[in-house]
Design a protein around this motif. Structure first.
Motif, mmCIF file in Angstrom:
data_model
loop_
_atom_site.group_PDB
_atom_site.id
_atom_site.type_symbol
_atom_site.label_atom_id
_atom_site.label_comp_id
_atom_site.label_asym_id
_atom_site.label_seq_id
_atom_site.Cartn_x
_atom_site.Cartn_y
_atom_site.Cartn_z
ATOM 1 N N THR A 128 9.522 5.881 1.400
ATOM 2 C CA THR A 128 10.247 4.654 1.715
ATOM 3 C C THR A 128 10.695 4.601 3.172
ATOM 4 O OG1 THR A 128 12.351 5.624 0.992
ATOM 5 C CG2 THR A 128 11.079 4.369 -0.645
ATOM 6 N N TRP A 129 10.761 5.765 3.827
ATOM 7 C CA TRP A 129 11.134 5.780 5.231
ATOM 8 C C TRP A 129 10.075 5.141 6.116
ATOM 9 C CZ3 TRP A 129 15.700 6.542 7.425
ATOM 10 C CH2 TRP A 129 16.700 7.125 6.648
ATOM 11 N N VAL A 130 8.857 4.993 5.585
ATOM 12 C CA VAL A 130 7.825 4.265 6.329
ATOM 13 C C VAL A 130 8.282 2.818 6.561
ATOM 14 C CG1 VAL A 130 5.445 3.419 6.241
ATOM 15 C CG2 VAL A 130 5.978 5.743 5.473
ATOM 16 N N MET A 131 8.971 2.239 5.597
ATOM 17 C CA MET A 131 9.504 0.888 5.738
ATOM 18 C C MET A 131 10.846 0.893 6.474
ATOM 19 S SD MET A 131 7.210 -1.020 4.368
ATOM 20 C CE MET A 131 8.128 -2.554 4.291
ATOM 21 N N THR A 132 11.723 1.830 6.101
ATOM 22 C CA THR A 132 13.072 1.851 6.666
ATOM 23 C C THR A 132 13.051 2.114 8.170
ATOM 24 O OG1 THR A 132 13.960 2.643 4.558
ATOM 25 C CG2 THR A 132 15.333 2.945 6.501
ATOM 26 N N ALA A 133 12.207 3.054 8.597
ATOM 27 C CA ALA A 133 12.143 3.398 10.020
ATOM 28 C C ALA A 133 11.714 2.197 10.853
ATOM 29 C CB ALA A 133 11.171 4.564 10.232
ATOM 30 N N TYR A 134 10.789 1.439 10.331
ATOM 31 C CA TYR A 134 10.301 0.246 11.031
ATOM 32 C C TYR A 134 11.407 -0.801 11.149
ATOM 33 C CZ TYR A 134 6.865 -3.490 12.010
ATOM 34 O OH TYR A 134 6.137 -4.506 12.570
ATOM 35 N N LEU A 135 12.130 -1.012 10.059
ATOM 36 C CA LEU A 135 13.232 -1.975 10.046
ATOM 37 C C LEU A 135 14.305 -1.601 11.061
ATOM 38 C CD1 LEU A 135 15.029 -4.226 8.688
ATOM 39 C CD2 LEU A 135 15.789 -2.444 7.109
ATOM 40 N N LEU A 136 14.713 -0.328 11.060
ATOM 41 C CA LEU A 136 15.777 0.099 11.960
ATOM 42 C C LEU A 136 15.335 0.002 13.415
ATOM 43 C CD1 LEU A 136 17.110 3.247 10.042
ATOM 44 C CD2 LEU A 136 18.058 0.939 10.044
ATOM 45 N N ASN A 191 0.394 13.512 8.404
ATOM 46 C CA ASN A 191 1.416 13.689 7.364
ATOM 47 C C ASN A 191 2.418 12.551 7.451
ATOM 48 O OD1 ASN A 191 3.534 14.477 9.346
ATOM 49 N ND2 ASN A 191 2.268 16.318 9.569
ATOM 50 N N ILE A 192 3.307 12.517 6.465
ATOM 51 C CA ILE A 192 4.239 11.401 6.362
ATOM 52 C C ILE A 192 5.240 11.390 7.517
ATOM 53 C CG2 ILE A 192 5.974 12.575 4.968
ATOM 54 C CD1 ILE A 192 4.709 8.986 4.401
ATOM 55 N N GLY A 193 5.595 12.561 8.047
ATOM 56 C CA GLY A 193 6.547 12.621 9.151
ATOM 57 C C GLY A 193 6.012 11.938 10.393
ATOM 58 N N VAL A 194 4.755 12.205 10.711
ATOM 59 C CA VAL A 194 4.139 11.569 11.879
ATOM 60 C C VAL A 194 4.020 10.068 11.649
ATOM 61 C CG1 VAL A 194 2.046 11.443 13.291
ATOM 62 C CG2 VAL A 194 2.904 13.668 12.533
ATOM 63 N N LEU A 195 3.699 9.663 10.426
ATOM 64 C CA LEU A 195 3.595 8.235 10.132
ATOM 65 C C LEU A 195 4.934 7.536 10.312
ATOM 66 C CD1 LEU A 195 1.941 5.826 9.201
ATOM 67 C CD2 LEU A 195 2.393 6.500 6.823
ATOM 68 N N VAL A 196 6.020 8.169 9.894
ATOM 69 C CA VAL A 196 7.349 7.580 10.071
ATOM 70 C C VAL A 196 7.666 7.422 11.561
ATOM 71 C CG1 VAL A 196 9.829 7.986 9.766
ATOM 72 C CG2 VAL A 196 8.257 8.353 7.854
ATOM 73 N N VAL A 197 7.353 8.445 12.362
ATOM 74 C CA VAL A 197 7.566 8.344 13.811
ATOM 75 C C VAL A 197 6.743 7.196 14.391
ATOM 76 C CG1 VAL A 197 7.228 9.510 16.019
ATOM 77 C CG2 VAL A 197 8.183 10.764 14.087
ATOM 78 N N ALA A 198 5.499 7.067 13.940
ATOM 79 C CA ALA A 198 4.638 5.981 14.415
ATOM 80 C C ALA A 198 5.228 4.626 14.067
ATOM 81 C CB ALA A 198 3.247 6.120 13.812
ATOM 82 N N LEU A 256 -0.766 11.164 1.445
ATOM 83 C CA LEU A 256 -0.088 12.102 2.340
ATOM 84 C C LEU A 256 0.804 13.081 1.594
ATOM 85 C CD1 LEU A 256 0.835 9.712 5.311
ATOM 86 C CD2 LEU A 256 -1.131 11.236 5.079
ATOM 87 N N HIS A 257 0.703 13.080 0.263
ATOM 88 C CA HIS A 257 1.414 14.055 -0.593
ATOM 89 C C HIS A 257 2.923 14.027 -0.317
ATOM 90 C CE1 HIS A 257 -2.614 15.511 -1.425
ATOM 91 N NE2 HIS A 257 -2.811 15.711 -0.124
ATOM 92 N N ALA A 258 3.481 12.835 -0.307
ATOM 93 C CA ALA A 258 4.908 12.663 -0.033
ATOM 94 C C ALA A 258 5.631 12.228 -1.292
ATOM 95 C CB ALA A 258 5.106 11.625 1.068
ATOM 96 N N ALA A 276 0.805 -1.218 0.000
ATOM 97 C CA ALA A 276 0.000 0.000 0.000
ATOM 98 C C ALA A 276 0.839 1.269 0.000
ATOM 99 C CB ALA A 276 -0.920 0.003 1.219
ATOM 100 N N LEU A 277 2.161 1.133 -0.111
ATOM 101 C CA LEU A 277 3.028 2.304 -0.006
ATOM 102 C C LEU A 277 2.721 3.372 -1.057
ATOM 103 C CD1 LEU A 277 5.169 3.081 2.023
ATOM 104 C CD2 LEU A 277 6.914 2.230 0.464
ATOM 105 N N PRO A 278 2.481 3.018 -2.332
ATOM 106 C CA PRO A 278 2.107 4.065 -3.299
ATOM 107 C C PRO A 278 0.827 4.810 -2.903
ATOM 108 C CG PRO A 278 2.754 2.064 -4.438
ATOM 109 C CD PRO A 278 2.646 1.707 -2.988
ATOM 110 N N THR A 279 -0.135 4.085 -2.341
ATOM 111 C CA THR A 279 -1.373 4.729 -1.890
ATOM 112 C C THR A 279 -1.101 5.698 -0.752
ATOM 113 O OG1 THR A 279 -2.632 2.755 -2.495
ATOM 114 C CG2 THR A 279 -3.689 4.294 -0.980
ATOM 115 N N VAL A 280 -0.271 5.282 0.210
ATOM 116 C CA VAL A 280 0.094 6.141 1.331
ATOM 117 C C VAL A 280 0.833 7.381 0.829
ATOM 118 C CG1 VAL A 280 1.494 6.278 3.428
ATOM 119 C CG2 VAL A 280 0.167 4.214 2.946
ATOM 120 N N GLN A 281 1.756 7.186 -0.096
ATOM 121 C CA GLN A 281 2.521 8.291 -0.656
ATOM 122 C C GLN A 281 1.598 9.330 -1.280
ATOM 123 O OE1 GLN A 281 5.409 7.031 -3.584
ATOM 124 N NE2 GLN A 281 5.444 9.052 -4.552
ATOM 125 N N HIS A 282 0.627 8.868 -2.049
ATOM 126 C CA HIS A 282 -0.305 9.792 -2.722
ATOM 127 C C HIS A 282 -1.210 10.485 -1.709
ATOM 128 C CE1 HIS A 282 -2.961 11.361 -5.825
ATOM 129 N NE2 HIS A 282 -3.994 10.876 -5.140
#
Length: 475
Positions: free
Chosen positions: A46-54, A95-102, A38-40, A30-36
């Motif tokens: 991609t940091w939505v995935m990377t942040a979780y991995l790290l 926004n995408i920043g808050v999602l990455v923190v989450a 949240l206007h990212a 669903a990453l393309p949908t999330v990107q669209h």
């Protein structure tokens, strides 16, 4: 509190670990949908995935060790509450920043794996431990498959935010049941968390995994990538030194050097490379338009359904592993699982012209994942003292993640390194990748064969032997 049914305890552990495993893969389709929505930009999304991995790589061994020290139930409940908070913030993220923190907060849930294995070892009868670990491993493996299959239908029928609202409800109920019915650990390690070692461990993991995940955008020869790899090597050396000198090591290096542990970790590294790369790139292969000379132009939902045989096979073989282990041994199951992964990747290299072929190969690879997941956990748990269960299984999960990042990075390099005028990869990029993954899985099978055989007359689990000394080898 009276001891409760191990079935209820297992249900709590399986639900928590299964939700975390699902969150690993649920967002990727669903990453393309999330990107669209949240206007990212793509690079930011991609940091939505990377942040979780790290986050998961850092917290899995640290909180696994904390559970060994402070109590596994207490730590399990805290981790579940943290995952609940992370899912709630993600569902409401503006926004995408808050999602990455989450997603960073959700990554704390990686500790559910070692904590769950430790609780099983503490609470279940010795005869039930191996089968329960296999069943839990099957749930963990299948959870990742559920994420791939369910993402498309959830997004199509509801909204991408329901990828997080559904886990909110499930985890909330799980927390309540865990508080009431999961017993506290009778086994506690002595000492305290070595925070210097924890910081160094976190440092080298992030410095290693970050360039592996971002090298495709930054460039393998870029100063950032090379600098981070150098930092990872330096921090790793400092971490080893700190652990060797510490009176309270975060990860007991003597345990990591046990023959059954290091050989299983080597197999985890190599098999993880093949497994995560297949999960990451096979859906993209089938979603590629047929005009590229390959692919089927499948939708996200259709590509998820093609992964359904993998999901079913992972679960069934994981459960079956618990029944087979007393007869053939975890070592043989690990080698067989890795060999099936190699066979699947070899078939995929030559056999990918029809959707049914992809489904058959996915099912074959799923059989290998189920056997390998279950047997890795069984070998590690049986080979370490009870008070080291969380740390040792956490590191095994982490090493598998590191292997996955390496496999995904190598596959990305081969697939995207040379593109058609249309911007799509050539078919050869995928076939060369499948061939490489077959070799990595074959090497994992070779590492599994190095796991020491259990000596006759010696117990496989130090719990049954009633000792915390260096345990017997596993068969």
């Amino acid at each position: 509190m009276p001891r409760t049914s191990t079935r209820l305890t297992f249900a709590v552990l399986a639900t928590g670990a299964g939700v975390f495993a699902m969150l690993q893969s649920l967002i990727a389709p669903a990453l393309p949908t999330v990107q669209h929505a949240l206007h990212a930009s793509q690079s930011t999304a991609t940091w939505v995935m990377t942040a979780y991995l790290l986050s998961a790589s850092v917290f899995t061994p640290i909180l696994g060790r904390l559970g060994d020290l402070a109590g596994r139930k207490r730590t399990l409940v805290a981790v579940l509450l943290t995952v609940l908070a992370g899912c709630l913030v993600a569902a409401l993220a503006p926004n995408i920043g808050v999602l990455v923190v989450a997603r960073v907060v959700q990554g704390v849930g990686g500790a559910l794996f070692p904590l769950s294995f430790g609780i099983i070892r503490d609470e279940f009868a010795p005869a039930e431990v191996s089968g329960s670990i296999s069943n839990l491993s099957a749930v963990i493996a299948a959870g990742g498959g559920v994420g791939m299959v369910a993402a498309g239908p959830i997004v199509s029928a509801l909204d991408y935010r329901w990828l997080f609202w559904i886990p909110v409800a499930v985890v909330a109920v799980t927390v309540l049941i865990a508080l009431r019915y999961v017993p506290e650990s009778p086994n506690r390690a002595r000492g305290k968390v070595g925070w210097t070692s924890a910081v160094l461990l976190s440092g080298w993991l992030v410095a290693l995994l970050l360039p592996l995940s971002q090298a495709g955008r930054w460039g393998w020869g870029s100063p950032k990538v090379l600098g981070l790899f150098a930092a990872a090597a330096l921090l790793f050396a400092l971490w080893l030194t700190a652990e060797a000198r510490s009176r309270n090591p975060l990860i007991d290096l003597r345990v990591m050097r046990l023959p059954a542990v290091w050989t299983t970790n080597a197999a985890a590294l190599l098999f993880g490379a093949g497994m995560y790369a297949i999960w990451s790139f096979l859906p993209g292969f089938v979603q590629t338009p047929a005009t590229a000379g390959y692919g089927f132009g499948a939708s996200v939902t259709a590509s998820g359904l093609l992964m359904l045989p993998m999901l079913l096979a992972m679960f069934l073989s994981g459960v079956l592993s618990g029944r087979l282990e007393p007869r053939v041994g975890a070592k043989a199951l690990l080698a067989t699982g890795a060999a099936l992964g190699a066979l699947a990747c070899g078939f995929l290299t030559l056999w990918h012209d029809a959707e049914w072929q992809i489904a058959v190969v996915a099912g074959l690879f799923g059989l290998g994942i189920g056997l390998a997941f279950a047997s890795m956990a069984t070998i590690v748990v049986a080979s370490v003292p009870p008070e080291q269960t969380g740390a040792a299984t956490g590191m095994n999960a982490n090493i598998r993640t590191i292997g996955g990042s390496i496999g995904a990075a190598l596959t990305s390099l081969l697939v995207t390194g040379r593109l058609q005028p249309s911007g799509l990869p050539y078919a050869s990029g995928y076939t060369h990748s499948w061939a490489l993954l077959a070799l990595l899985c074959l090497a994992a099978a070779g590492a599994a064969l190095l796991v020491p055989a259990r000596r006759p007359g010696r117990p496989a689990d130090p719990v049954t032997a009633g000792t915390t000394r260096a345990p017997a080898q596993v068969r």
